[in-house]
Design a protein around this motif. Structure first.
Motif, short mmCIF file in Angstrom:
data_model
loop_
_atom_site.label_atom_id
_atom_site.label_comp_id
_atom_site.label_asym_id
_atom_site.label_seq_id
_atom_site.Cartn_x
_atom_site.Cartn_y
_atom_site.Cartn_z
N GLU A 87 0.84 -1.21 0.00
CA GLU A 87 0.00 0.00 0.00
C GLU A 87 0.87 1.25 0.00
O GLU A 87 0.61 2.21 -0.74
CB GLU A 87 -0.93 -0.02 1.23
N ILE A 88 1.92 1.26 0.80
CA ILE A 88 2.82 2.41 0.86
C ILE A 88 3.49 2.62 -0.51
O ILE A 88 3.60 3.74 -1.00
CB ILE A 88 3.87 2.24 1.97
N GLU A 89 3.95 1.53 -1.12
CA GLU A 89 4.59 1.63 -2.43
C GLU A 89 3.61 2.16 -3.48
O GLU A 89 3.98 2.91 -4.37
CB GLU A 89 5.13 0.26 -2.87
N ARG A 90 2.40 1.73 -3.36
CA ARG A 90 1.39 2.17 -4.33
C ARG A 90 1.18 3.67 -4.27
O ARG A 90 1.03 4.33 -5.31
CB ARG A 90 0.07 1.44 -4.07
N VAL A 91 1.21 4.24 -3.08
CA VAL A 91 0.95 5.67 -2.96
C VAL A 91 2.24 6.51 -3.00
O VAL A 91 2.16 7.73 -3.03
CB VAL A 91 0.16 5.99 -1.67
N LYS A 93 5.40 8.50 -4.38
CA LYS A 93 5.50 9.26 -5.62
C LYS A 93 6.94 9.53 -6.04
O LYS A 93 7.23 9.61 -7.21
CB LYS A 93 4.74 10.57 -5.45
N THR A 94 7.84 9.65 -5.10
CA THR A 94 9.21 10.04 -5.45
C THR A 94 10.14 8.84 -5.39
O THR A 94 9.82 7.80 -4.82
CB THR A 94 9.72 11.11 -4.47
N ALA A 95 11.32 9.02 -5.97
CA ALA A 95 12.35 7.98 -5.95
C ALA A 95 12.81 7.72 -4.52
O ALA A 95 13.09 6.57 -4.14
CB ALA A 95 13.53 8.39 -6.82
N ALA A 96 12.88 8.77 -3.70
CA ALA A 96 13.29 8.61 -2.31
C ALA A 96 12.27 7.75 -1.57
O ALA A 96 12.63 6.88 -0.76
CB ALA A 96 13.44 9.96 -1.63
N GLN A 99 12.82 4.20 -2.65
CA GLN A 99 14.04 3.66 -2.02
C GLN A 99 13.75 3.29 -0.57
O GLN A 99 14.16 2.23 -0.09
CB GLN A 99 15.17 4.71 -2.09
N ARG A 100 13.04 4.16 0.13
CA ARG A 100 12.67 3.87 1.54
C ARG A 100 11.81 2.62 1.59
O ARG A 100 11.99 1.76 2.46
CB ARG A 100 11.92 5.06 2.12
N ASN A 101 10.92 2.48 0.65
CA ASN A 101 10.05 1.30 0.62
C ASN A 101 10.85 0.02 0.38
O ASN A 101 10.56 -1.02 0.96
CB ASN A 101 8.96 1.46 -0.43
N ARG A 102 11.85 0.09 -0.49
CA ARG A 102 12.71 -1.07 -0.73
C ARG A 102 13.43 -1.45 0.55
O ARG A 102 13.55 -2.63 0.88
CB ARG A 102 13.71 -0.76 -1.85
N CYS A 103 13.91 -0.46 1.27
CA CYS A 103 14.58 -0.73 2.55
C CYS A 103 13.62 -1.38 3.54
O CYS A 103 13.98 -2.32 4.26
CB CYS A 103 15.15 0.56 3.14
#
Length: 129
Positions: A87-91, A93-96, A99-103
């Protein structure tokens, strides 16, 4: 040798044979009794061993059931975290944000691996001393 001496000799010989037979029978009975006592003690020891193994088997089954419950709860928690991440990844918008979501996803995977390892170690230490 007259007839009286012969009868006396036969009586003494008969008594000696009866005495020897009684001795051999008693000796045989003594050996059988020792073997029986030895077999009884072995049976008692084997019964104790069986009881110990059955209780260990029961303890292992309980520990395994507890491990399965803990694993299920952990899996449920990880699924919940993954859905939140999705859900967080879906919403984002930025590359940062991505990146945070990947972490965060890596943190969840790391937590999952650590949880599995801890459960396996806990099971082994509790049940294989």
């Amino acid at each position: 040798m007259d007839e009286m001496d012969l009868i006396r000799f036969l009586k003494i010989g008969g008594c000696a044979v009866a005495l020897l037979t009684a001795f051999l029978f008693g000796f045989s009975q003594g050996q059988n009794k020792k073997e029986l006592e030895s077999a009884k003690s072995e049976i008692i020891q084997l019964e104790k061993t069986i009881l110990e193994l059955e209780s260990r088997k029961t303890a292992d089954a309980v520990a395994l059931a507890e491990l399965r419950v803990a694993e299920s709860a952990s899996r449920t928690e990880l699924d919940r975290m993954r859905s939140q991440l999705a859900e967080i990844e879906r919403v984002s918008k930025t590359a940062a944000d991505r990146q945070r979501n990947r972490c965060l996803r890596l943190a969840v995977e790391g937590r999952e691996l650590l949880s599995r390892a801890e459960q396996a170690i806990k099971f082994c230490t509790e049940n294989h001393k």
